[in-house]
Design a protein around this motif. Structure first.
Motif, short mmCIF file in Angstrom:
data_model
loop_
_atom_site.label_atom_id
_atom_site.label_comp_id
_atom_site.label_asym_id
_atom_site.label_seq_id
_atom_site.Cartn_x
_atom_site.Cartn_y
_atom_site.Cartn_z
N ASP A 181 23.93 58.57 53.88
CA ASP A 181 24.68 57.70 52.99
C ASP A 181 23.78 56.58 52.44
OD1 ASP A 181 26.68 56.55 51.57
OD2 ASP A 181 27.76 55.72 53.30
N LEU A 182 23.70 56.49 51.11
CA LEU A 182 22.85 55.47 50.48
C LEU A 182 23.39 54.06 50.72
CD1 LEU A 182 22.13 57.13 47.01
CD2 LEU A 182 20.60 56.96 48.96
N LEU A 183 24.70 53.92 50.84
CA LEU A 183 25.31 52.59 51.02
C LEU A 183 25.05 52.00 52.40
CD1 LEU A 183 28.71 53.23 49.22
CD2 LEU A 183 26.68 52.09 48.33
N GLU A 184 24.62 52.81 53.35
CA GLU A 184 24.35 52.31 54.70
C GLU A 184 22.89 51.88 54.87
OE1 GLU A 184 25.59 55.28 57.45
OE2 GLU A 184 27.69 55.15 56.82
N ASP A 185 22.04 52.19 53.90
CA ASP A 185 20.62 51.82 53.99
C ASP A 185 20.44 50.39 53.48
OD1 ASP A 185 17.89 51.59 54.01
OD2 ASP A 185 17.52 53.52 53.05
N VAL A 186 20.34 49.44 54.42
CA VAL A 186 20.26 48.02 54.08
C VAL A 186 18.97 47.71 53.31
CG1 VAL A 186 20.17 45.68 55.05
CG2 VAL A 186 21.63 47.41 56.11
N GLU A 187 17.87 48.30 53.73
CA GLU A 187 16.59 48.04 53.06
C GLU A 187 16.62 48.52 51.60
OE1 GLU A 187 11.84 48.95 53.73
OE2 GLU A 187 13.26 49.37 55.35
N LEU A 188 17.24 49.65 51.35
CA LEU A 188 17.37 50.17 49.99
C LEU A 188 18.21 49.22 49.13
CD1 LEU A 188 17.05 52.43 47.87
CD2 LEU A 188 19.11 53.47 48.81
N ILE A 189 19.28 48.70 49.69
CA ILE A 189 20.14 47.77 48.95
C ILE A 189 19.38 46.48 48.64
CG2 ILE A 189 22.25 46.36 49.12
CD1 ILE A 189 23.45 48.72 50.72
N GLN A 190 18.55 46.01 49.58
CA GLN A 190 17.75 44.81 49.34
C GLN A 190 16.73 45.04 48.22
OE1 GLN A 190 16.12 44.05 53.21
NE2 GLN A 190 17.88 42.80 53.86
N VAL A 191 16.08 46.20 48.23
CA VAL A 191 15.11 46.53 47.18
C VAL A 191 15.82 46.62 45.83
CG1 VAL A 191 13.55 48.32 46.32
CG2 VAL A 191 13.48 47.66 48.72
N LEU A 192 17.00 47.22 45.82
CA LEU A 192 17.78 47.33 44.59
C LEU A 192 18.17 45.95 44.05
CD1 LEU A 192 19.09 49.24 42.57
CD2 LEU A 192 21.10 49.33 44.04
N ALA A 193 18.60 45.06 44.93
CA ALA A 193 18.97 43.70 44.51
C ALA A 193 17.76 42.94 43.99
CB ALA A 193 19.61 42.96 45.69
N GLU A 194 16.63 43.08 44.67
CA GLU A 194 15.40 42.40 44.23
C GLU A 194 14.95 42.92 42.86
OE1 GLU A 194 12.07 39.89 44.24
OE2 GLU A 194 13.93 39.83 45.37
N THR A 195 15.04 44.23 42.66
CA THR A 195 14.67 44.83 41.37
C THR A 195 15.57 44.30 40.26
OG1 THR A 195 13.90 46.82 42.50
CG2 THR A 195 14.31 47.00 40.15
N LYS A 196 16.85 44.20 40.54
CA LYS A 196 17.81 43.70 39.54
C LYS A 196 17.52 42.23 39.21
CE LYS A 196 22.72 43.13 38.68
NZ LYS A 196 24.08 43.26 39.25
N ARG A 197 17.26 41.42 40.23
CA ARG A 197 16.96 40.00 40.02
C ARG A 197 15.68 39.83 39.20
NH1 ARG A 197 13.71 36.37 41.55
NH2 ARG A 197 12.64 37.63 43.10
#
Length: 151
Positions: free
Chosen positions: A116-132
């Motif tokens: 599950d992609l939504l359970e990968d905390v590190e992936l979500i952090q990278v996604l948020a950083e990329t968006k910012r």
């Protein structure tokens, strides 16, 4: 026929340098330079020729000349504004490089993630950083565009 000249294949007879061109030997002066000019807009040079010579592209565009002239005028009239513009360009370049690295990191994380992609905390952090970072780069590009008009 010009290969001996381009490669500077010279030989010495006595105190004089010679070069063999065609069927003849000609004196060669060490300060000799040869320039080739073409009116072709996009000439093609072989890799061998490019390795033996220095190719300089003097193609100039109207937009490029306008930018150079405007930069010099602003540099004389309002030095601080030109310094600000140069700083913004450097920041945008640095941010664009950082954004590219974040994109690569995000793609790598996406390809490595299992389950599950939504359970990968590190992936979500990278996604948020990329968006910012993307929003930051876009706003700085917009600022540099408005400053480019030197209003």
């Amino acid at each position: 026929m010009l290969d001996p000249v381009l490669e500077k294949n010279t030989f010495r007879q006595g105190k004089t340098l010679y070069i063999h061109i065609g069927d003849e030997d000609a004196e060669f002066h060490t300060s000799f330079r040869i320039y080739f000019i073409t009116k072709l807009s996009n000439p093609h040079f072989s890799p061998e020729l490019s390795a033996k010579t220095t190719v300089v592209d003097f193609a100039v565009t109207q937009k490029g000349l306008e930018d150079q002239l405007l930069s010099r005028v602003i540099n004389e009239e309002q030095r601080s504004l030109e310094d600000q513009r140069v700083k913004l360009i450097e920041e945008v370049n640095a941010n664009t490089i950082a954004l590219s690295k974040l994109d690569k990191q995000l793609l790598q994380k996406l390809s490595e993630t299992e389950g599950d992609l939504l359970e990968d905390v590190e992936l979500i952090q990278v996604l948020a950083e990329t968006k910012r970072k993307s929003s930051e780069v876009k706003s700085k590009i917009q600022i540099s565009k408005t400053n480019r008009n030197y209003d």
